[in-house]
Write a protein that holds these residues in place. Sequence first.
Motif, PDB file in Angstrom:
ATOM      1  N   GLY A 116      68.573  83.398 -21.304  1.00 27.04           N
ATOM      2  CA  GLY A 116      68.422  82.193 -22.452  1.00 27.04           C
ATOM      3  C   GLY A 116      67.080  81.788 -22.390  1.00 27.04           C
ATOM      4  O   GLY A 116      66.371  81.525 -21.103  1.00 27.04           O
ATOM      5  N   VAL A 117      66.526  81.604 -23.503  1.00 24.91           N
ATOM      6  CA  VAL A 117      65.134  80.857 -23.356  1.00 24.91           C
ATOM      7  C   VAL A 117      65.179  79.278 -23.389  1.00 24.91           C
ATOM      8  O   VAL A 117      66.165  78.627 -24.119  1.00 24.91           O
ATOM      9  N   VAL A 118      64.358  78.569 -22.525  1.00 25.87           N
ATOM     10  CA  VAL A 118      64.291  77.239 -22.412  1.00 25.87           C
ATOM     11  C   VAL A 118      62.847  76.785 -22.586  1.00 25.87           C
ATOM     12  O   VAL A 118      61.791  77.664 -22.174  1.00 25.87           O
ATOM     13  N   VAL A 119      62.427  75.509 -22.779  1.00 22.97           N
ATOM     14  CA  VAL A 119      61.264  74.939 -22.971  1.00 22.97           C
ATOM     15  C   VAL A 119      60.960  73.925 -21.968  1.00 22.97           C
ATOM     16  O   VAL A 119      59.894  73.517 -21.824  1.00 22.97           O
ATOM     17  N   THR A 120      61.955  73.171 -21.439  1.00 25.43           N
ATOM     18  CA  THR A 120      61.874  71.757 -20.766  1.00 25.43           C
ATOM     19  C   THR A 120      61.362  72.100 -19.542  1.00 25.43           C
ATOM     20  O   THR A 120      60.755  71.099 -19.077  1.00 25.43           O
ATOM     21  N   ALA A 131      62.411  80.457 -15.116  1.00 26.38           N
ATOM     22  CA  ALA A 131      61.643  78.939 -15.287  1.00 26.38           C
ATOM     23  C   ALA A 131      61.498  78.354 -13.642  1.00 26.38           C
ATOM     24  O   ALA A 131      62.235  78.625 -13.068  1.00 26.38           O
ATOM     25  N   PRO A 132      60.568  77.577 -13.749  1.00 27.22           N
ATOM     26  CA  PRO A 132      60.167  77.097 -12.308  1.00 27.22           C
ATOM     27  C   PRO A 132      60.909  76.021 -11.922  1.00 27.22           C
ATOM     28  O   PRO A 132      60.937  75.818 -10.614  1.00 27.22           O
ATOM     29  N   THR A 133      61.790  75.481 -12.721  1.00 28.30           N
ATOM     30  CA  THR A 133      62.731  74.322 -12.378  1.00 28.30           C
ATOM     31  C   THR A 133      64.210  74.865 -12.900  1.00 28.30           C
ATOM     32  O   THR A 133      64.157  75.713 -13.889  1.00 28.30           O
ATOM     33  N   LYS A 499      52.983  83.236 -11.873  1.00 30.34           N
ATOM     34  CA  LYS A 499      54.359  83.692 -12.124  1.00 30.34           C
ATOM     35  C   LYS A 499      54.170  85.184 -12.269  1.00 30.34           C
ATOM     36  O   LYS A 499      53.437  85.854 -12.908  1.00 30.34           O
ATOM     37  N   SER A 500      55.230  85.852 -11.501  1.00 28.18           N
ATOM     38  CA  SER A 500      55.474  87.187 -11.538  1.00 28.18           C
ATOM     39  C   SER A 500      57.146  87.192 -11.734  1.00 28.18           C
ATOM     40  O   SER A 500      57.841  86.199 -11.757  1.00 28.18           O
ATOM     41  N   GLU A 501      57.665  88.647 -11.741  1.00 27.08           N
ATOM     42  CA  GLU A 501      58.993  88.564 -11.788  1.00 27.08           C
ATOM     43  C   GLU A 501      59.562  88.024 -10.207  1.00 27.08           C
ATOM     44  O   GLU A 501      60.803  87.400 -10.322  1.00 27.08           O
ATOM     45  N   GLN A 502      58.825  88.122  -9.337  1.00 24.00           N
ATOM     46  CA  GLN A 502      59.322  87.684  -8.003  1.00 24.00           C
ATOM     47  C   GLN A 502      59.069  86.331  -7.624  1.00 24.00           C
ATOM     48  O   GLN A 502      59.723  85.663  -7.046  1.00 24.00           O
ATOM     49  N   TRP A 503      57.923  86.069  -7.991  1.00 22.68           N
ATOM     50  CA  TRP A 503      57.225  84.518  -7.601  1.00 22.68           C
ATOM     51  C   TRP A 503      56.925  83.658  -8.707  1.00 22.68           C
ATOM     52  O   TRP A 503      56.363  84.146  -9.520  1.00 22.68           O
ATOM     53  N   SER A 504      56.877  82.536  -8.542  1.00 21.76           N
ATOM     54  CA  SER A 504      56.108  81.421  -9.354  1.00 21.76           C
ATOM     55  C   SER A 504      55.566  80.488  -8.522  1.00 21.76           C
ATOM     56  O   SER A 504      56.489  79.847  -7.774  1.00 21.76           O
ATOM     57  N   SER A 523      51.038  61.130 -12.039  1.00 16.41           N
ATOM     58  CA  SER A 523      52.498  61.459 -11.561  1.00 16.41           C
ATOM     59  C   SER A 523      52.097  63.137 -11.183  1.00 16.41           C
ATOM     60  O   SER A 523      52.213  64.024 -12.290  1.00 16.41           O
ATOM     61  N   PRO A 524      52.347  63.736 -10.212  1.00 16.92           N
ATOM     62  CA  PRO A 524      52.232  65.045  -9.597  1.00 16.92           C
ATOM     63  C   PRO A 524      53.577  65.691  -9.571  1.00 16.92           C
ATOM     64  O   PRO A 524      54.613  64.828  -9.590  1.00 16.92           O
ATOM     65  N   ARG A 525      53.478  67.232  -9.763  1.00 21.64           N
ATOM     66  CA  ARG A 525      54.616  67.837  -9.451  1.00 21.64           C
ATOM     67  C   ARG A 525      54.199  69.087  -8.899  1.00 21.64           C
ATOM     68  O   ARG A 525      52.843  69.576  -9.084  1.00 21.64           O
ATOM     69  N   ALA A 526      55.098  69.779  -8.129  1.00 16.81           N
ATOM     70  CA  ALA A 526      54.657  71.247  -7.757  1.00 16.81           C
ATOM     71  C   ALA A 526      56.075  71.658  -7.556  1.00 16.81           C
ATOM     72  O   ALA A 526      57.304  71.362  -7.081  1.00 16.81           O
ATOM     73  N   ASN A 527      56.162  73.110  -7.744  1.00 14.18           N
ATOM     74  CA  ASN A 527      57.261  73.992  -7.776  1.00 14.18           C
ATOM     75  C   ASN A 527      57.210  75.459  -7.453  1.00 14.18           C
ATOM     76  O   ASN A 527      55.851  75.801  -7.535  1.00 14.18           O
ATOM     77  N   ILE A 528      58.147  75.836  -6.604  1.00 13.40           N
ATOM     78  CA  ILE A 528      57.966  77.251  -6.063  1.00 13.40           C
ATOM     79  C   ILE A 528      59.359  77.908  -6.734  1.00 13.40           C
ATOM     80  O   ILE A 528      60.322  77.448  -6.413  1.00 13.40           O
ATOM     81  N   ARG A 529      59.243  79.111  -6.966  1.00 13.45           N
ATOM     82  CA  ARG A 529      60.209  79.995  -7.355  1.00 13.45           C
ATOM     83  C   ARG A 529      60.303  81.207  -6.619  1.00 13.45           C
ATOM     84  O   ARG A 529      58.982  81.905  -6.732  1.00 13.45           O
TER      85      ARG A 529
END
Length: 807
Positions: A116-120, A131-133, A499-504, A523-529
């Motif tokens: 499903g599509v998300v935007v948040t 999605a990264p989160t 981002k790719s299919e395996q990593w972001s 306010s910083p943020r960092a995400n890994i998928r």
Amino acid sequence: MKKYIFFVVGVMCTLLSHTVYAIDLNKSDANIIGHVLEKKTGEHLPYMTVALKGTTIGTMTDGTGHYFLKNLPEGEFTLSVSAVGYKPQERKVTLKRGKTLEENFELEEDMVALDGVVVTANRNETARRLAPTLVKVVTPKLFDMTNSHTLSQGLVFQPGVRVENDCQNCGYSQVRINGMDGKYTQILIDSRPIFSALAGVYGLEQIPANMIERVEVVRGGGSALFGSSAIAGTVNIITKEPLHNSGSFAHSISNFDGSSSFDNNTTLNLSLVSSDNKMGAYIYGQNRHRSAWDSNGDGFSELPKLKNQTVGVNAYYRLSPYSKLNLEYHHMEEFRRGGNRFDLPPHIAEDANLNGAGKPGLVEQIEHSINTGGLKFSAFSKDQKHSFNAYASAQHIVRDSYYSAYGHTTDFTGVLGAQYIYHFDKLFFMPSDLTGGVEFNHDNLDDKATDMQKYRDAALAEDPTATGDRLQQLIDKYTPDPLKQIVNIASAYVQNEWKSEQWSFLIGGRLDKNSIMSKAIFSPRANIRYNPTQDINIRFSYAEGFRAPQAFDEDLHISNVGGELISIVRAKDLKEERSRSVNASMDWYHYFGDFQANLLIEGFFTKLSDPFVLTAPIEDPNGSGYLIQTRVNGSGAKVYGGTLEGKIAWRDKIQLQAGLTVQRSLYDSPEEWSADKEHLSDEERHSDRILRTPDVYGYFTATFNPTKALSVALNGNYTGQMYVPHLMSEVDGTADLLVKSPDFFELGAKVAYDIDFSGMCLQFNVGVQNIFNSYQKDFDKGATRDSGYIYGPGAPRSYFAGVKLSF
């Protein structure tokens, strides 16, 4: 900062004018026709969304499962087909003038909503799997199967989320994410922070489910994208847009435990789309009337009387294949009253000499008139590398209240902003999206007492001979100070996601300059998928956030205890609160035969510095007669725990979903919750627990569809034990108590049957909520009760029946 924002917006518009704003309305006769089938059965699927990605062009399949897109722009595009409950599909198409393509699709069921599509997650449309989160989605189907008519009722069926009632008189509620107070959660409407502090007091019950397309819930810090208050998480309400010509009318009636108290809810929806899909409008309305409910027979309500009317429209106009204008507006009127003697005006019902009972009464009454609207311009470049949107949203609230005296409140909130996204085919080591934006938020709050006769009577009761200046001094003494707050926040944010299919990999941050603070906050943020396989998502995120020392929702709510009123004020030296959050999760999906399964494991940790805490209520030293709680900075706090959620579905026949959260919420040093030095020791008057927060809570939902027309749904909600303050307790008539509440389990059931005829569907449904009547048994009684001593489920056992006509 404001000049900077307008300068950046102007530069963006100039840079994009040759690509983004290009209008192509010429007749190309480049068309696409086709149909959409269900893969296993071969049946045609109606009302599937068909769209050209990177443009504003889209349509839906008709009642026979066919679609037609005409006069399309030339070039290479991605054609996508999607719908709730099905795996989306995409394919490349090349469009040429005068040529018609036939593109047919076969969709598979997706009962665990993987794609499903998300935007948040990143302020851009993204497949939930990529999605990264971690983003959880509440759909209209869930609102329907749980008989939830408002946002507050449906939110409880999410892991890590609780909606609690905090006032026995007026029904003030708040949403808690990962154990933190409601003021730590940012409420958004279509990704805009337009939900003001005043709206936050009762707003969860004021948003009808029939205006909601979906609700996206992100647990963990989100200040880097959405500003202050997004510390515990973000609740983003995505409103419905018109997709095809359709409509519905529904009415339901609920009864509280066989009593004379009822809750009637009527909704009307209408979706209109032009034949060329150039414009459309979604119109909705709701009318709700709920009787007051008295649980313990003392003549005072535990649930207030409600009258709600909401009307709204969400419309669009497609300027070109690459640009679109959206307009949204809704108006809400609400009457809310709790206490006793609902047949009398508030001041008479409270007066022992006038109410006919010969003893004091208790009334809280609030009337709201709320207007909310927004305008958004969206545009894409022809090469699909650029996207831009600019928006303006506003909310105006007028509130007339009675908290033992009459008051008047107005609040205006306005948001202006712009956002730009550029897609890199490759930046250093993989494709990426660069997102940047600016935003300006203005809030003007004015709250004042208007009951001059009440304060004059109090003054003369103290000194019956007072006149002139002396009388005015006494009137001023008993008149609460007005609250006048103007807050301007200028913000800028930027992030880049590889981002790719395996990593972001995502890094970003946001700079906020609040007018009531001397310095800007970053306010910083960092995400890994990481997806080791297509069916496993592993995520790790770090985020920082803050809350400014301004008036929050509960500052505008007055509670009652021991026959006296409690008001909240802010300490003069109150400084901002900061947070650092870490979240890690693993999301596993598996398909085996006709079964689909999903398992989620998540851990979270949030450290709060200088957290806002409320002191125990004491008598106002200025002699107003109010009890005063002061918001001060505490010693620090931490919230940590884990969530386990699972879902399994067998075809479209059976679905089961459940989630459980285990957590701890603790202050670094014990904080004072009671000022009762006469009966309690210092140790007893302090606690290191963040109160009203259970260590364990969870939910489940289940549906069974034996036939296409018949559906059976079950739902449950579990709230574990928690510590709740009981002030000026009537339990033993003396000391304040810190009560450990029992645990609660609510079980609900609903049966619905659909009758299809001539392009219309008539549904009948019946059910029971809170079947075992798992409800608080020790409410305080009478006019001297502690109205804040309330916990557990928001309503007793309720029987309901409804009818819905869709066309």
